[in-house]
Motif scaffolding. Structure first.
Motif, PDB file in Angstrom:
ATOM      1  N   THR A   1       0.825  -1.199   0.000  1.00 36.78           N
ATOM      2  CA  THR A   1       0.000   0.000   0.000  1.00 36.78           C
ATOM      3  C   THR A   1       0.865   1.256   0.000  1.00 36.78           C
ATOM      4  OG1 THR A   1      -0.114  -0.037   2.411  1.00 36.78           O
ATOM      5  CG2 THR A   1      -1.860  -1.176   1.204  1.00 36.78           C
ATOM      6  N   PRO A   2       0.343   2.370  -0.526  1.00 37.98           N
ATOM      7  CA  PRO A   2       1.101   3.627  -0.504  1.00 37.98           C
ATOM      8  C   PRO A   2       1.306   4.120   0.922  1.00 37.98           C
ATOM      9  CG  PRO A   2      -0.714   3.726  -2.092  1.00 37.98           C
ATOM     10  CD  PRO A   2      -0.925   2.498  -1.263  1.00 37.98           C
ATOM     11  N   LEU A   3       2.414   4.841   1.132  1.00 34.76           N
ATOM     12  CA  LEU A   3       2.710   5.446   2.421  1.00 34.76           C
ATOM     13  C   LEU A   3       1.996   6.788   2.519  1.00 34.76           C
ATOM     14  CD1 LEU A   3       4.463   5.495   5.057  1.00 34.76           C
ATOM     15  CD2 LEU A   3       6.193   6.703   3.705  1.00 34.76           C
ATOM     16  N   SER A   4       1.259   7.007   3.597  1.00 36.15           N
ATOM     17  CA  SER A   4       0.582   8.287   3.796  1.00 36.15           C
ATOM     18  C   SER A   4       1.609   9.357   4.174  1.00 36.15           C
ATOM     19  CB  SER A   4      -0.473   8.168   4.901  1.00 36.15           C
ATOM     20  OG  SER A   4      -1.507   7.284   4.495  1.00 36.15           O
ATOM     21  N   VAL A   5       1.641  10.442   3.429  1.00 46.37           N
ATOM     22  CA  VAL A   5       2.626  11.512   3.617  1.00 46.37           C
ATOM     23  C   VAL A   5       1.909  12.849   3.649  1.00 46.37           C
ATOM     24  CG1 VAL A   5       4.581  12.728   2.585  1.00 46.37           C
ATOM     25  CG2 VAL A   5       4.482  10.240   2.496  1.00 46.37           C
ATOM     26  N   THR A   6       2.193  13.639   4.657  1.00 45.27           N
ATOM     27  CA  THR A   6       1.760  15.032   4.678  1.00 45.27           C
ATOM     28  C   THR A   6       2.884  15.881   4.104  1.00 45.27           C
ATOM     29  OG1 THR A   6       0.364  14.687   6.624  1.00 45.27           O
ATOM     30  CG2 THR A   6       1.005  16.948   6.120  1.00 45.27           C
ATOM     31  N   ALA A   7       2.598  16.624   3.046  1.00 47.10           N
ATOM     32  CA  ALA A   7       3.622  17.415   2.372  1.00 47.10           C
ATOM     33  C   ALA A   7       4.384  18.285   3.384  1.00 47.10           C
ATOM     34  CB  ALA A   7       2.984  18.279   1.297  1.00 47.10           C
ATOM     35  N   PRO A   8       5.690  18.479   3.131  1.00 51.81           N
ATOM     36  CA  PRO A   8       6.418  18.177   1.916  1.00 51.81           C
ATOM     37  C   PRO A   8       6.986  16.758   1.886  1.00 51.81           C
ATOM     38  CG  PRO A   8       7.837  19.377   3.403  1.00 51.81           C
ATOM     39  CD  PRO A   8       6.500  19.301   4.074  1.00 51.81           C
ATOM     40  N   LEU A   9       7.278  16.280   0.664  1.00 53.12           N
ATOM     41  CA  LEU A   9       7.989  15.026   0.468  1.00 53.12           C
ATOM     42  C   LEU A   9       9.450  15.255   0.850  1.00 53.12           C
ATOM     43  CD1 LEU A   9       7.302  12.185  -0.839  1.00 53.12           C
ATOM     44  CD2 LEU A   9       8.440  13.068  -2.883  1.00 53.12           C
ATOM     45  N   ARG A  10       9.971  14.484   1.820  1.00 48.76           N
ATOM     46  CA  ARG A  10      11.302  14.742   2.368  1.00 48.76           C
ATOM     47  C   ARG A  10      12.342  13.873   1.667  1.00 48.76           C
ATOM     48  NH1 ARG A  10      12.824  14.832   7.960  1.00 48.76           N
ATOM     49  NH2 ARG A  10      14.020  16.649   7.305  1.00 48.76           N
ATOM     50  N   ILE A  11      13.355  14.527   1.103  1.00 46.97           N
ATOM     51  CA  ILE A  11      14.407  13.854   0.345  1.00 46.97           C
ATOM     52  C   ILE A  11      15.732  14.008   1.079  1.00 46.97           C
ATOM     53  CG2 ILE A  11      15.637  13.752  -1.861  1.00 46.97           C
ATOM     54  CD1 ILE A  11      13.180  15.140  -3.109  1.00 46.97           C
ATOM     55  N   LEU A  12      16.406  12.899   1.320  1.00 40.91           N
ATOM     56  CA  LEU A  12      17.754  12.910   1.876  1.00 40.91           C
ATOM     57  C   LEU A  12      18.741  12.788   0.725  1.00 40.91           C
ATOM     58  CD1 LEU A  12      19.854  12.791   4.133  1.00 40.91           C
ATOM     59  CD2 LEU A  12      19.458  10.324   4.286  1.00 40.91           C
ATOM     60  N   GLY A  13      19.538  13.844   0.510  1.00 40.06           N
ATOM     61  CA  GLY A  13      20.534  13.833  -0.555  1.00 40.06           C
ATOM     62  C   GLY A  13      21.890  13.390  -0.036  1.00 40.06           C
ATOM     63  N   ILE A  14      22.536  12.504  -0.787  1.00 40.21           N
ATOM     64  CA  ILE A  14      23.858  11.984  -0.420  1.00 40.21           C
ATOM     65  C   ILE A  14      24.780  12.139  -1.619  1.00 40.21           C
ATOM     66  CG2 ILE A  14      25.180   9.968   0.344  1.00 40.21           C
ATOM     67  CD1 ILE A  14      22.528   8.820   1.444  1.00 40.21           C
ATOM     68  N   VAL A  15      25.899  12.840  -1.428  1.00 44.23           N
ATOM     69  CA  VAL A  15      26.936  12.920  -2.457  1.00 44.23           C
ATOM     70  C   VAL A  15      28.158  12.186  -1.924  1.00 44.23           C
ATOM     71  CG1 VAL A  15      28.368  14.399  -3.883  1.00 44.23           C
ATOM     72  CG2 VAL A  15      26.067  15.138  -3.269  1.00 44.23           C
ATOM     73  N   SER A  16      28.543  11.109  -2.586  1.00 40.82           N
ATOM     74  CA  SER A  16      29.665  10.291  -2.128  1.00 40.82           C
ATOM     75  C   SER A  16      30.842  10.465  -3.075  1.00 40.82           C
ATOM     76  CB  SER A  16      29.255   8.816  -2.060  1.00 40.82           C
ATOM     77  OG  SER A  16      30.309   8.031  -1.554  1.00 40.82           O
ATOM     78  N   ALA A  17      31.939  10.999  -2.554  1.00 35.94           N
ATOM     79  CA  ALA A  17      33.118  11.265  -3.376  1.00 35.94           C
ATOM     80  C   ALA A  17      34.374  10.750  -2.674  1.00 35.94           C
ATOM     81  CB  ALA A  17      33.240  12.758  -3.661  1.00 35.94           C
ATOM     82  N   PRO A  18      34.502   9.439  -2.511  1.00 38.23           N
ATOM     83  CA  PRO A  18      35.691   8.909  -1.842  1.00 38.23           C
ATOM     84  C   PRO A  18      36.948   9.101  -2.676  1.00 38.23           C
ATOM     85  CG  PRO A  18      34.368   7.119  -2.746  1.00 38.23           C
ATOM     86  CD  PRO A  18      33.576   8.375  -2.940  1.00 38.23           C
ATOM     87  N   ARG A  19      38.071   9.220  -1.986  1.00 34.98           N
ATOM     88  CA  ARG A  19      39.349   9.314  -2.696  1.00 34.98           C
ATOM     89  C   ARG A  19      39.623   8.013  -3.431  1.00 34.98           C
ATOM     90  NH1 ARG A  19      41.257  11.188   2.294  1.00 34.98           N
ATOM     91  NH2 ARG A  19      42.611   9.360   2.477  1.00 34.98           N
ATOM     92  N   GLY A  20      40.266   8.153  -4.573  1.00 34.44           N
ATOM     93  CA  GLY A  20      40.632   6.966  -5.343  1.00 34.44           C
ATOM     94  C   GLY A  20      39.690   6.675  -6.485  1.00 34.44           C
ATOM     95  N   LEU A  21      38.511   7.319  -6.514  1.00 35.86           N
ATOM     96  CA  LEU A  21      37.591   7.170  -7.635  1.00 35.86           C
ATOM     97  C   LEU A  21      37.549   8.472  -8.412  1.00 35.86           C
ATOM     98  CD1 LEU A  21      34.593   5.185  -6.084  1.00 35.86           C
ATOM     99  CD2 LEU A  21      36.550   4.320  -7.371  1.00 35.86           C
ATOM    100  N   ALA A  22      36.890   8.424  -9.570  1.00 37.50           N
ATOM    101  CA  ALA A  22      36.775   9.635 -10.376  1.00 37.50           C
ATOM    102  C   ALA A  22      36.229  10.766  -9.521  1.00 37.50           C
ATOM    103  CB  ALA A  22      35.860   9.370 -11.571  1.00 37.50           C
ATOM    104  N   ALA A  23      36.884  11.923  -9.587  1.00 40.81           N
ATOM    105  CA  ALA A  23      36.560  13.029  -8.691  1.00 40.81           C
ATOM    106  C   ALA A  23      35.166  13.574  -8.969  1.00 40.81           C
ATOM    107  CB  ALA A  23      37.592  14.137  -8.844  1.00 40.81           C
ATOM    108  N   LEU A  24      34.501  13.984  -7.892  1.00 36.42           N
ATOM    109  CA  LEU A  24      33.207  14.660  -7.983  1.00 36.42           C
ATOM    110  C   LEU A  24      33.359  16.086  -7.471  1.00 36.42           C
ATOM    111  CD1 LEU A  24      30.562  12.156  -6.543  1.00 36.42           C
ATOM    112  CD2 LEU A  24      30.926  12.762  -8.919  1.00 36.42           C
ATOM    113  N   ASP A  25      32.715  17.005  -8.139  1.00 41.17           N
ATOM    114  CA  ASP A  25      32.598  18.370  -7.633  1.00 41.17           C
ATOM    115  C   ASP A  25      31.355  18.389  -6.747  1.00 41.17           C
ATOM    116  OD1 ASP A  25      32.075  21.040  -7.155  1.00 41.17           O
ATOM    117  OD2 ASP A  25      32.763  21.683  -9.130  1.00 41.17           O
TER     118      ASP A  25
END
Length: 705
Positions: free
Chosen positions: A149-173
């Motif tokens: 079933t759908p999850l009941s949500v009272t606005a706003p829709l909450r988004i957790l943003g994750i930017v992962s830029a570990p050393r040793g992989l292609a660099a991220l800005d």
């Protein structure tokens, strides 16, 4: 919506594959097919090149650019739909859906992992002359028993943003990646339907703490991924303790997400345009692994994607999702959004959607709860508590005000203070809200003082009282500054226009003759509050969004801070920068405040520190103040300058002695959500704090030890 569902698996007793129509309006069918999987997988790199080239293709180049995509798409479509039985059921289902005025959701259950890595979203129906997913929602489904079933949500829709830029992989800005998603979500955030919060670090521990302490509906991951062929499981690259790669299996990541209550229903995996290994970042395999591990839906970018396409997809995707569309429809809207970035782009085939179960409606979203009825005006009789003659103990919470109007975590709270008093007794505080309004409150009773102030067409980010209390200024996501009469709640004059992006801060000069506004357009503007006219030219120099702005007590200096990690000083009389930028912070500067005597300037940052500066020299005044364990969102001096208060994501209000840089009292605890704003009353007898759950706490006076 009508559903046409195909199941693809290895054919029994042979080296070929089988496709079966397991559900459709026109009945079932089955057939076997052969494909050269290795040859098809080898086309991923030329397809990637074609997608990126198509974003800049001219009409004359389109045929040659598109040819490898169309050839692959034709072969993939033929693999599943070449048999008369399957093709007939598909055509009949399409016709039946059209008769009903519906789209036909095409659902794929692709079980062999080598086939799951193929871009089925490119399927091209040569007879119809079009790509299947351009006309119909296309979903990759993992079957599960029972109805979800759908999850009941009272606005706003909450988004957790994750930017992962570990050393040793292609660099991220990292800053660019954040700005890209924030730009994509600017419209729904401004409308109050979506809320985005960034994880301070992409470590297992940081993500776990956020999942345990706050409520999230969506996790948006930007970084690197892979698919472990030996273990047949997707991999996400988080950041380890040493800053290097922590390879986390999709199953383990799903376990981590289940720490949240409720578990986020949707994960978005966004391959990074700055990475050059798009052909190897098989997020489609990771997406399938996450869904098999229990996540309801995963939308992923199966190729590297240009910034324009990523922004367009996210914008349309989240707008559709926040307005109650199914996730399949939202992905389709994202594809349509990408189509608008360039006339002949092929990047619309980059998104892939995996869905667990049949129900594509992940959320049942309702508007925010309506606010309680307005309280009596301040001049009406109200019940008040008799104060203790001895006074409350320092750090004691005098009152909690629940139910501030629903809105985003970035709201600002203003209490009549040393530089922006509202009347001599500090009897009113104001909240700038995510529902496009401002609200006045009586801090003594916790009641609303009149009706909300309406007029802005976007989220209100900030507010400030004029020194004489006769004006209230506000800055908004609608790019305007507005002036109000706090006594009547009516707007004064027309909106102040000129900024081209969100207005995040407003501040009056001590004499009330100037109003400064800081904006995401990287400028500060000075206004005449009596006429509403712009004074001079915009103040330029910041290379990122301008968050806070504040005048010195004598009005001779204007300070600003922002996303470029600097504090800058200006001469408001000339609009010229004074000296060099004040550097030292390693992340966003979110808040600044002058001491009452003007000898100190405090700044709070996402780097978890507060810094004190000598505004005359631009040099640091002592060492950074450390103690917060997360972003510092607000700093404020007491009217006598003996206390500096700070508030942050760690849910605490902290008190400092600015003369020594040491704590000036115990941490003020009680908030159960991150604290975003602070203000002292004019007499220093009250300290107000506001958290993301719309709770205002009023604290007793505090003094240094």
């Amino acid at each position: 919506m009508s559903v046409f569902e195909l199941s693809v698996d290895r054919a029994a007793g042979s080296g070929s594959y089988g496709v079966q129509v397991v559900r459709s309006p026109a009945g079932e069918a089955a057939a076997d097919f052969d494909v050269d999987v290795e040859a098809l997988l080898a086309q991923r790199e030329p397809i990637q090149a074609a997608l990126l080239a198509s974003s800049a293709a001219t009409r004359g180049r389109l045929t040659s650019v598109e040819k490898p995509v169309r050839d692959l798409g034709t072969e993939l479509f033929a693999a599943l739909f070449s048999s008369p039985g399957v093709a007939g059921r598909y055509q009949a289902s399409l016709a039946m859906a059209r008769d009903r005025g519906e789209a036909l959701r095409v659902v794929l259950r692709v079980n062999p992992p080598e086939l799951a890595a193929l871009p089925w979203e490119a399927m091209f129906d040569a007879e119809a002359g079009g790509y299947l997913c351009r006309s119909e929602p296309l979903v990759r489904r993992v079957p599960v028993p029972g109805a979800l079933t759908p999850l009941s949500v009272t606005a706003p829709l909450r988004i957790l943003g994750i930017v992962s830029a570990p050393r040793g992989l292609a660099a991220l800005d990292v800053d660019r990646e954040r700005e890209q998603l924030e730009a994509a979500l600017r419209a729904p955030i401004g409308a109050g339907t979506v809320e985005l919060t960034w994880a301070p670090a992409a470590t297992w521990e940081a993500i776990q703490e956020l999942l345990l302490t706050e409520r999230w509906h969506v996790v948006h991951f930007i970084g690197h991924g892979d698919f472990d062929v030996d273990d047949a499981e997707g991999i996400l690259a988080l950041v380890g303790h040493d800053g290097r790669v922590n390879r986390v299996s999709a199953g383990s990541f799903a376990d981590l997400l289940r720490e949240a209550r409720p578990t986020p229903r949707l994960v978005v995996l966004n391959s990074c345009a700055s990475a050059t290994s798009g052909a190897h970042d098989l997020f489609s395999g990771t997406a399938a692994s996450l869904v098999r591990s229990g996540i309801r839906a995963v939308a992923a970018m199966q190729f590297a994607v240009t910034d324009r396409a990523a922004i367009a997809f996210s914008r349309a995707f989240y707008i559709a999702l926040a307005h109650g569309r199914g996730v399949d429809e939202a992905v389709h809207s994202g594809r349509v959004g990408i189509l608008g970035t360039a006339g002949h782009t092929l990047e619309w085939l980059t998104p892939v959607l995996y869905l667990r179960g049949d129900n594509a409606h992940l959320f049942s979203i309702t508007a925010p709860l309506s606010a309680p009825a307005p309280a009596p005006a301040l001049d009406e009789p109200v019940a008040r508590e008799e104060p203790d003659p001895a006074g409350p103990p320092p750090g004691h919470c005098l009152r909690t005000i629940q139910g501030a109007p629903a809105g985003w975590w970035k709201r600002n709270l203003v209490l009549g203070g040393a530089s922006v008093p509202f009347g001599p007794d500090g009897r009113v505080l104001a909240t700038a809200n995510g529902d496009k309004t401002l609200q006045l409150w009586d801090p003594a009773t916790g009641r609303r003082a009149g009706h909300p102030l309406t007029g802005h067409t976007g989220r209100v980010w900030s507010a400030a009282f004029s020194p004489d209390g006769r004006l209230l200024a506000s800055g908004s996501a609608d790019t305007t500054v507005r002036l109000w009469d706090p006594a009547t709640g009516q707007p004064i004059g027309q909106p102040l226009t000129g900024h081209t992006d969100w207005v995040r801060s407003v501040a009056f000069s001590p004499d009330g003759r100037l109003l400064a506004s800081g904006s995401d357009d990287k400028t500060i503007r000075l206004w005449d509050p009596d006429t509403g006219q712009l004074i001079g030219v915009p103040l330029t120099g910041h290379t990122g969004r301008v968050a806070p702005a504040a005048f010195s007590p004598d009005g001779r200096l204007l300070a600003s801070g922002g996303a470029d990690r600097t504090v800058r000083l200006w001469d408001p009389a000339t609009g010229q920068a004074i000296g060099l930028p004040l550097t030292g912070h390693t992340d966003w500067v979110r808040s600044i405040a002058f001491s009452p005597d003007g000898r100190l300037l405090a700044s709070g940052s996402d780097d978890k520190t507060i810094r004190l500066w000598d505004p005359d020299t631009g040099l640091p005044a002592g060492q950074p103040l450390t103690g917060h364990t997360d972003w510092v969102w607000s700093v404020a001096f007491s009217p006598d300058g003996r206390v500096l208060a700070s508030a942050g994501n760690d849910k605490t209000v902290r008190l400092w002695d600015p003369a020594t840089g040491l704590p000036a009292g115990p941490n003020l605890t009680g908030h159960v959500y991150p604290v975003r704003s602070l203000a002292f009353s004019p007499d220093g007898q009250l300290l107000a704090s506001l958290d993301v759950a719309h709770t205002i706490r009023i604290w007793a006076p505090v003094t240094p030890r």
